[in-house]
Design a protein around this motif. Structure first.
Motif, mmCIF file in Angstrom:
data_model
loop_
_atom_site.group_PDB
_atom_site.id
_atom_site.type_symbol
_atom_site.label_atom_id
_atom_site.label_comp_id
_atom_site.label_asym_id
_atom_site.label_seq_id
_atom_site.Cartn_x
_atom_site.Cartn_y
_atom_site.Cartn_z
ATOM 1 N N UNK A 176 0.899 -0.915 -0.151
ATOM 2 C CA UNK A 176 -0.109 -0.195 -0.134
ATOM 3 C C UNK A 176 0.995 1.188 0.037
ATOM 4 N N UNK A 177 2.042 1.182 0.805
ATOM 5 C CA UNK A 177 2.949 2.131 0.492
ATOM 6 C C UNK A 177 3.537 2.572 -0.709
ATOM 7 N N UNK A 178 3.878 1.400 -1.549
ATOM 8 C CA UNK A 178 4.305 1.747 -2.844
ATOM 9 C C UNK A 178 3.341 2.034 -3.709
ATOM 10 N N UNK A 179 2.191 1.683 -3.384
ATOM 11 C CA UNK A 179 1.163 2.028 -4.384
ATOM 12 C C UNK A 179 0.815 3.693 -4.282
ATOM 13 N N UNK A 180 0.893 3.912 -2.984
ATOM 14 C CA UNK A 180 0.560 5.322 -2.632
ATOM 15 C C UNK A 180 1.726 6.224 -3.141
ATOM 16 N N UNK A 181 2.858 6.064 -3.087
ATOM 17 C CA UNK A 181 4.046 6.559 -3.672
ATOM 18 C C UNK A 181 3.844 6.660 -5.399
ATOM 19 N N UNK A 182 3.528 5.501 -5.877
ATOM 20 C CA UNK A 182 3.406 5.798 -7.297
ATOM 21 C C UNK A 182 2.349 6.717 -7.804
ATOM 22 N N UNK A 183 0.966 6.692 -7.091
ATOM 23 C CA UNK A 183 0.142 7.823 -7.130
ATOM 24 C C UNK A 183 0.829 9.157 -7.063
ATOM 25 N N UNK A 184 1.574 9.413 -5.862
ATOM 26 C CA UNK A 184 2.431 10.619 -5.636
ATOM 27 C C UNK A 184 3.131 11.092 -6.987
ATOM 28 N N UNK A 185 3.880 9.655 -7.568
ATOM 29 C CA UNK A 185 4.695 10.324 -8.761
ATOM 30 C C UNK A 185 3.712 10.798 -10.054
ATOM 31 N N UNK A 186 2.452 10.014 -10.013
ATOM 32 C CA UNK A 186 1.674 10.440 -11.174
ATOM 33 C C UNK A 186 1.029 11.943 -10.901
ATOM 34 N N UNK A 187 0.892 12.254 -9.337
ATOM 35 C CA UNK A 187 0.369 13.591 -9.549
ATOM 36 C C UNK A 187 1.281 14.587 -9.624
ATOM 37 N N UNK A 188 2.429 14.218 -9.249
ATOM 38 C CA UNK A 188 3.686 15.403 -9.514
ATOM 39 C C UNK A 188 3.632 15.924 -10.977
ATOM 40 N N UNK A 189 2.736 15.279 -11.933
ATOM 41 C CA UNK A 189 2.732 15.876 -13.197
ATOM 42 C C UNK A 189 2.010 17.307 -13.002
ATOM 43 N N UNK A 190 1.555 17.547 -11.916
ATOM 44 C CA UNK A 190 1.037 19.017 -11.793
ATOM 45 C C UNK A 190 2.108 19.807 -12.121
ATOM 46 N N UNK A 191 3.273 19.801 -11.828
ATOM 47 C CA UNK A 191 4.323 20.763 -11.946
ATOM 48 C C UNK A 191 4.554 20.874 -13.743
ATOM 49 N N UNK A 192 4.468 19.963 -14.310
ATOM 50 C CA UNK A 192 4.520 20.250 -15.867
ATOM 51 C C UNK A 192 3.139 21.122 -16.206
ATOM 52 N N UNK A 193 2.032 20.713 -15.649
ATOM 53 C CA UNK A 193 0.768 21.388 -16.097
ATOM 54 C C UNK A 193 0.862 22.794 -15.508
ATOM 55 N N UNK A 194 1.447 22.988 -14.655
ATOM 56 C CA UNK A 194 1.968 24.471 -14.200
ATOM 57 C C UNK A 194 2.488 25.198 -15.116
ATOM 58 N N UNK A 195 3.610 24.510 -15.588
ATOM 59 C CA UNK A 195 4.635 25.387 -16.674
ATOM 60 C C UNK A 195 3.974 25.543 -17.838
ATOM 61 N N UNK A 196 3.082 24.537 -18.289
ATOM 62 C CA UNK A 196 2.395 24.610 -19.460
ATOM 63 C C UNK A 196 1.540 25.936 -19.645
ATOM 64 N N UNK A 197 0.809 26.119 -18.699
ATOM 65 C CA UNK A 197 -0.324 27.200 -18.595
ATOM 66 C C UNK A 197 0.585 28.402 -18.377
ATOM 67 N N UNK A 198 1.602 28.571 -17.682
ATOM 68 C CA UNK A 198 2.274 29.730 -17.342
ATOM 69 C C UNK A 198 2.988 30.225 -18.934
ATOM 70 N N UNK A 199 3.249 29.335 -19.714
ATOM 71 C CA UNK A 199 3.984 29.657 -20.981
ATOM 72 C C UNK A 199 3.116 29.900 -22.023
ATOM 73 N N UNK A 200 1.732 29.861 -21.701
ATOM 74 C CA UNK A 200 1.228 30.482 -22.771
ATOM 75 C C UNK A 200 -0.132 31.443 -22.421
ATOM 76 N N UNK A 201 0.490 32.113 -20.905
ATOM 77 C CA UNK A 201 -0.445 33.197 -20.699
ATOM 78 C C UNK A 201 0.481 34.448 -20.489
ATOM 79 N N UNK A 202 -0.088 35.321 -21.148
ATOM 80 C CA UNK A 202 0.651 36.704 -21.449
ATOM 81 C C UNK A 202 0.942 37.513 -20.299
ATOM 82 N N UNK A 203 0.119 37.331 -19.133
ATOM 83 C CA UNK A 203 0.347 37.791 -17.968
ATOM 84 C C UNK A 203 0.986 36.955 -16.952
#
Length: 376
Positions: A176-203
């Motif tokens: 259960x610890x490793x599965x929860x860790x893998x879910x953490x790895x998946x959700x750390x994709x949020x950092x990529x999503x933040x960068x992509x929105x920042x790079x298309x917003x003029x402000x």
């Protein structure tokens, strides 16, 4: 045109190494730490022989024979026995050299010096012996021919329930610890999503200002950027899975394709979650990253990353939240694939994950569409 934009964005993402670290290297490091912490987990659960003393009052002593035959397992006896006088037994108990002592007699007496697990085991043994002796006495007075059969049955330990998963393997409670860790790895994709929105917003960034004056459709660019981010995130998660499976020998079961599907959908959910937060929070990128990572860690905490008991408490008292928490959905999906024969609960979890992802996409779309600036 879109394919060219996609590949160009891939090059940009791979150069942003901090996001790659959080999605791939950090889960690898944490899984290695888990493996060190759990390396002696099974051994720690094994019982050791309990030191006890016997004061004989009868000859022969049936309870002494029973104690000598009692075992934790085929290779481990339950008790290490010393046959002494009552005075010596009291001294050994006071000095802490034995857990307790038994005085044999018509009704054996038990003396213990504490209330720990060893004392509990010893008391249970004596209570069980006394109950069995009473049953034998009653049967002997009514039907003596059945006494030997009753004695033989009482010496047997029958297991009516076996804990196994769909692969026929005994449960591993560290998974259960490793599965929860893998879910953490998946959700750390949020950092990529933040960068992509920042790079298309003029402000929100200098890159966004330049892109907004370029003759490229914003939605087309957003699709290419998010697609590239999801690709890199999925690759990072696969690297983490490969390390856990091949180096740490973590068992993900036999349904490899469904494990891959779960991680792909989890990665998409993570990227879109970050994109959604960046599109609605009017702060600088570092602040949004900090907020997003804190939220992801909290969601992972609720899904059992630090303590599995928290996961079950949330499921019991706030069941609805368990079905909208992306980290819990990923963890449970992997759990169902490993332990359950039926895939009904697994597909329900995946549907919930897709719905949560669509909510993130919808919020991101409405927050970024037709955005215009007086000056950039």
């Amino acid at each position: 045109m879109m394919l060219r934009l996609y590949f160009m964005r891939l090059k940009c993402i791979f150069r942003k190494r901090d996001n790659v670290f959080w999605s791939a290297l950090f889960p690898i490091f944490l899984s290695f730490v888990f493996s060190l912490a759990f390396s002696n987990f099974d051994e720690a659960e094994q019982y050791t022989m309990i030191d006890i003393a016997f004061v004989e009052a009868n000859e022969p002593s049936y309870i002494l024979d029973a104690a000598k035959e009692a075992k934790f397992s085929e290779d481990t006896n339950m008790f290490k026995i010393k046959e002494v006088s009552e005075k010596e037994a009291k001294e050994l108990l006071l000095e802490g050299e034995i857990t307790g002592y038994i005085i044999d007699g018509e009704k054996p007496s038990l003396y213990i010096g504490g209330s720990g697990i060893e004392e509990t085991i010893l008391k249970s043994f004596v209570d069980n012996y006394i109950q069995t002796a009473k049953k034998i006495s009653v049967v002997a007075s009514v039907n003596p021919e059945k006494v030997q059969q009753l004695i033989n049955d009482s010496m047997k330990s029958i297991e009516y329930i076996n804990d196994t998963n769909v692969n026929g393997k005994a449960p591993d409670y560290t998974l259960i610890y490793y599965y929860a860790l893998l879910s953490l790895a998946c959700l750390y994709g949020c950092n990529f999503g933040i960068t992509e929105i920042s790079d298309i917003q003029g402000d929100k960034s200098a890159n966004g200002a330049r892109i907004n004056v370029a003759p490229v459709h914003k939605l087309k660019l957003l699709i290419c950027n998010i697609g590239a981010a999801i690709t890199v995130q999925v690759l990072c998660v696969f690297v983490a899975i490969a390390f856990m499976a091949n180096v740490l020998s973590i068992d993900f079961g036999t349904r490899a394709l469904l494990v891959v599907l779960t991680c792909v959908l989890g990665s998409i959910c993570g990227v879109t979650f970050g994109a959604m937060l960046r599109s609605v929070i009017k702060k600088n990128e570092k602040t949004v990253n900090a907020i997003c990572n804190a939220v992801v860690l909290f969601l992972s905490f609720l899904s059992g990353l630090m303590n599995p008991e928290i996961k079950y408490m949330v499921a019991e008292h706030i069941p609805f939240f368990s079905k909208i928490n992306p980290s819990n959905l990923i963890t449970d999906s992997l759990y169902y694939l490993y332990y359950f024969d039926s895939l009904e609960k697994y597909w329900f979890n995946l549907i919930c994950m897709v719905l949560v992802t669509l909510v993130f996409v919808a919020i991101t779309y409405f927050a970024t569409r037709r955005r215009q600036y007086a000056s950039i």
